[in-house]
Design an enzyme around this catalytic site. Sequence first.
Site, short mmCIF file in Angstrom:
data_model
loop_
_atom_site.label_atom_id
_atom_site.label_comp_id
_atom_site.label_asym_id
_atom_site.label_seq_id
_atom_site.Cartn_x
_atom_site.Cartn_y
_atom_site.Cartn_z
N GLY A 258 0.75 -1.25 0.00
CA GLY A 258 0.00 0.00 0.00
C GLY A 258 0.78 1.29 0.00
N GLU A 300 3.89 -6.76 1.57
CA GLU A 300 3.47 -7.07 0.18
C GLU A 300 3.42 -5.83 -0.70
OE1 GLU A 300 -0.44 -8.62 0.63
OE2 GLU A 300 0.24 -10.51 1.41
N GLY A 302 3.58 -3.45 -3.95
CA GLY A 302 3.45 -3.58 -5.41
C GLY A 302 3.86 -2.28 -6.07
N CYS A 369 -12.99 6.64 -28.29
CA CYS A 369 -14.27 7.31 -28.52
C CYS A 369 -14.99 7.47 -27.20
CB CYS A 369 -15.11 6.50 -29.49
SG CYS A 369 -14.77 6.99 -31.15
N GLU A 370 -14.48 8.33 -26.39
CA GLU A 370 -15.04 8.51 -25.06
C GLU A 370 -14.50 9.84 -24.52
OE1 GLU A 370 -15.82 5.12 -23.04
OE2 GLU A 370 -15.74 5.99 -21.04
N1 LLP Z 1 -1.59 -6.82 -0.81
C1 LLP Z 1 -2.91 -6.87 -1.04
C2 LLP Z 1 -3.73 -7.82 -0.30
C3 LLP Z 1 -3.48 -6.01 -1.99
O1 LLP Z 1 -4.79 -6.06 -2.21
C4 LLP Z 1 -2.67 -5.08 -2.68
C5 LLP Z 1 -3.23 -4.18 -3.68
C6 LLP Z 1 -1.29 -5.08 -2.42
C7 LLP Z 1 -0.79 -5.96 -1.46
C8 LLP Z 1 -0.34 -4.15 -3.11
O2 LLP Z 1 -0.64 -2.83 -2.84
P1 LLP Z 1 0.34 -1.67 -3.38
O3 LLP Z 1 1.63 -1.79 -2.62
O4 LLP Z 1 0.54 -1.86 -4.81
O5 LLP Z 1 -0.39 -0.42 -3.05
N2 LLP Z 1 -5.55 -0.54 -9.21
C9 LLP Z 1 -5.34 0.39 -8.12
C10 LLP Z 1 -4.59 -0.25 -6.98
C11 LLP Z 1 -5.30 -1.46 -6.45
C12 LLP Z 1 -4.54 -2.14 -5.35
C13 LLP Z 1 -5.11 -3.48 -5.05
N3 LLP Z 1 -4.46 -4.20 -4.01
C14 LLP Z 1 -4.61 1.63 -8.64
O6 LLP Z 1 -4.32 1.69 -9.82
O7 LLP Z 1 -4.35 2.54 -7.89
#
Ligand code: LLP
Length: 448
Positions: A258, A300, A302, A369-370
């Site tokens: 997150g 975790e 991302g 087209c949006e």
């Molecule tokens: N762990 C779990 C259980 C998660 O659901 C997520 C992200 C992560 C780790 C990784 O989170 P991060 O470090 O990437 O913030 N599509 C959205 C983000 C959705 C995140 C979903 N879960 C966007 O583009 O902002």
Amino acid sequence: MPLTDQACNQHIRPMTARVNAHGRWEIGGCDLGELARTYGTPLYVMDEDTIRNAAQAYLKAIKAHYPGPSEVLYASKALCNLAINRLVHEEGMGTEVVSGGELFTALKAGIPPERIHFQGNNKSPEELRLALEEGIGRFMVDNLDELVLLGSIAAELGVRPQVILRVTPGIEAHTHEYIRTGHIDTKFGLDLPQQLDEAMRYLRSHPHLQFRGLQGHIGSQIFDLDPYLANVDVLLDLSVHLERTHGVHVSEIDVGGGLGIAYVESDDPPSIEALVAAIAERMVSGCQERKLDLPKLLLEPGRSIVGTAGVTVYSVGTRKDIPGVRTFLSVDGGMPDNPRPITYGAQYVAEAVQVASVEEVVTLAGKCCESGDVLITDLGLPRLKAGDQIVVWDTGAYCYSMASNYNRLGRPAMVLVADGKADVIAERETLADLVSRDRLPPRLGGSR
Ligand code: LLP
């Protein structure tokens, strides 16, 4: 030379981004204009050094600040690709997956199954079976239905998967409502304490399920440390509760991912080091206060691994001036390769690849087209003409992985750059690819 007035925040760009002798932006020693000519546009460019650096920042910080065992998992939903999976694994990260597709990608990338953790609120029987057959490391079980299903398939296969229970910590993190997950009204996780107690009773009585620990993920693109600390407190309190009520030992605590990144100058996320130090220190003091042994600590991340490492290079196409209103400058991609602006109102910074001073303010539009297909509103740029390139910074996370074929645009290619070398890590989808899964039934002229 500084570029636009609004785009001078260095941490918006990959660490190797610089303006070269030709006055063009380069990343990983590769000129973005050259890359566009060689590979076409839109083009995703990923900087290897920035990814490795972010992975190392997590791993070093957790080792430095947490005396217990630990593991950092790459949340592969941010950017799921063989090469990226392999790269972060080389650095020492495990992988978190949320579907059979992400699991398959991780396995194909050569991630050892025991380093793969399976997340998700509605895993199918087929996905669970595949994961059990492959012997993956942990099942992050989201609800009681999944626990029952997992137990029955495990019994059938004669295996004993290791389970981490995901809970809903009830914490509000200040982020977009679509990417908030720790609060009560969410589809994710077991409610406290009833659903957790029920799941625990079931798990303890099941000979094919092994309990390992708890997980609480509070959301994404988070800038505050406080909700993370509150999450640690909740998880440690639950550890005490489970020990007292069920006599089980919580040996692993997963605080999710997150951490936010800076997309625009006003974004001010804590550093990776600051986040990990805060979590680790709270874990240590919290365990001391509650007389708990230090559990294994799992993270975790991302977005903070791949977000800033990636950019998208577009070519400019048409221009529409509406005197006194605005100028639309359209590029050759848009919402299919970056759905974040239209989905979350996400903001980005962009610049001309060929550096020059700002001459006008435009709205950068996509080609779909949006009307909502706008990447950036009110962007300062030099006066660009058709065929010139623009780089949108920070598109490494949740762009390729959320890309669509809307309007039948093919997904762009992706290159990984390092030390002046570029390698294609995802091929551009061709026109033939776009129709390759369509079928014409015989009554419409197709062959049998
Ligand atoms: N762990 C779990 C259980 C998660 O659901 C997520 C992200 C992560 C780790 C990784 O989170 P991060 O470090 O990437 O913030 N599509 C959205 C983000 C959705 C995140 C979903 N879960 C966007 O583009 O902002």
